[in-house]
Design an enzyme around this catalytic site. Structure first.
Site, PDB file in Angstrom:
ATOM      1  N   TYR A 228       0.854  -1.192   0.000  1.00  0.00           N
ATOM      2  CA  TYR A 228       0.000   0.000   0.000  1.00  0.00           C
ATOM      3  C   TYR A 228       0.889   1.241   0.000  1.00  0.00           C
ATOM      4  O   TYR A 228       1.590   1.519   0.960  1.00  0.00           O
ATOM      5  CB  TYR A 228      -0.907  -0.018   1.234  1.00  0.00           C
ATOM      6  CG  TYR A 228      -2.126   0.883   1.148  1.00  0.00           C
ATOM      7  CD1 TYR A 228      -2.339   1.758   0.086  1.00  0.00           C
ATOM      8  CD2 TYR A 228      -3.089   0.855   2.157  1.00  0.00           C
ATOM      9  CE1 TYR A 228      -3.458   2.564   0.019  1.00  0.00           C
ATOM     10  CE2 TYR A 228      -4.220   1.658   2.104  1.00  0.00           C
ATOM     11  CZ  TYR A 228      -4.394   2.510   1.039  1.00  0.00           C
ATOM     12  OH  TYR A 228      -5.501   3.318   0.978  1.00  0.00           O
TER      13      TYR A 228
ATOM     14  N   LYS B  94      -1.009  -1.055  -4.379  1.00  0.00           N
ATOM     15  CA  LYS B  94      -2.207  -0.240  -4.199  1.00  0.00           C
ATOM     16  C   LYS B  94      -1.784   1.205  -3.988  1.00  0.00           C
ATOM     17  O   LYS B  94      -1.057   1.515  -3.043  1.00  0.00           O
ATOM     18  CB  LYS B  94      -3.007  -0.746  -2.993  1.00  0.00           C
ATOM     19  CG  LYS B  94      -4.288   0.037  -2.728  1.00  0.00           C
ATOM     20  CD  LYS B  94      -5.019  -0.527  -1.514  1.00  0.00           C
ATOM     21  CE  LYS B  94      -6.284   0.277  -1.230  1.00  0.00           C
ATOM     22  NZ  LYS B  94      -6.956  -0.173   0.002  1.00  0.00           N
TER      23      LYS B  94
END
Length: 313
Positions: free
Chosen positions: A137, A162
């Site tokens: 992330y 992400k």
């Protein structure tokens, strides 16, 4: 591992005493499965992982896994959050594996920001702690360069990226760098708040998947967006952004943390008593609740009537 459909981030319900309500969590997750999520991400950002103990997060993940495995006849990946201090992240990762999760979403480390070599080492330590694959992330204190992601992509356990920063140019560089490694199984996600509003741009970058916090609150609206998005029906998709998502974002931006608070409030408005958010997040005011109720009604009317009913400001 492949994700086919909307990425569902459940909230974590709390009861009147402030404890995690696992029965209500099970109801929440089960009620969204008929809308066809492509993955379920418990104990992540929308699930208030920042406010959960390791024991609580493990119970949230285990409950989610049990419901997903029980109530669906297809294999929907369950991806658990792991982040914070390295010690906590390793505990969360091991607990998620014990709970039956399929993968980990590696959230940013706590407080400190190190050089990129340290950030890479943080991801690698979490990846090495279990047998689970990990999704990186890119957000907060975990900022990756194209070279860093190309390095991490050499590890077969790192299966996804992400983006939560909104730096379109860097996101494109990262996607190109990872693809240059020859990985064909690597997946890219738009992880911005209310990602539906930016997904048109991310699809053009080669990042077709996106998180949907709105799916937890209003799955019928989120599914309608995904259908239009998947079908390439841009007129309908943009009309839905105008009717529902743009007003929701304006309300969200009024108060820090409302990316979570509004979702829980919307669930309460819909009759599911998921409780308040934990500090440092705060609940909406009465005026904000009234506006959220109006926005939800507009979104649902769009789905039912096939026409937006909100006007541009």
């Amino acid at each position: 591992m492949r994700f086919d459909g909307i990425l569902f981030f459940p909230v974590t319900p709390f009861d009147h005493s402030g404890a995690v309500d696992l029965d209500l969590l099970a109801e929440h997750v089960a009620s969204r499965l008929p809308f066809g999520p492509g993955g379920v991400f418990p104990a992540c950002g929308t699930g208030e992982i920042h406010a959960l103990s390791v024991t609580e997060a493990a119970a949230v993940v285990a409950t989610t896994v049990d419901v997903v495995r029980r109530d669906t006849d297809r294999r929907i990946p369950v991806v658990a959050g792991a982040g914070g201090s390295l010690g906590t992240a390793l505990e969360l990762a091991r607990a998620a594996q014990s709970a039956g999760a399929d993968a980990l979403l590696v959230l940013p480390p706590y407080l400190v920001t190190g050089p990129i070599a340290g950030t890479i080492a943080y991801v690698e330590a979490i990846a090495a702690a279990t047998e689970l694959p990990v999704i990186v992330y890119h957000r907060g204190g975990a900022r990756f360069t194209a070279a860093a992601m190309a390095h991490l992509a050499q590890n077969p356990k790192v299966i996804g990226f992400k983006d939560g920063t909104g730096d379109i140019g860097l996101a494109q560089e990262i996607a190109l760098a990872v693809r240059a490694t020859g990985r064909t199984d690597f997946q890219f996600f738009n992880g911005l708040l209310t990602a539906e509003l930016t997904q048109g741009a991310y699809r053009a970058l080669g990042m077709p998947l996106y998180s949907s916090a709105a799916f937890a609150m209003a799955p019928e609206i989120a599914r309608e967006h995904y259908r239009a998005y998947s079908a390439g029906d841009e007129d309908r998709r943009l009309a839905l952004l105008d009717a529902f998502y743009s007003p929701l974002v304006r309300l969200r931006d009024e108060t820090p943390g409302f990316g979570v608070s509004l979702i829980k409030a919307g669930l309460r408005l819909g009759g599911l008593p998921v409780g308040s958010v934990r500090p440092p997040l705060v609940d909406p005011t009465e005026a904000q609740l009234a506006e959220l109720e109006r926005i939800l009604a507009a979104g649902r009317a769009f789905v039912t009537d096939h026409e937006p009913i909100l006007q541009r400001p």
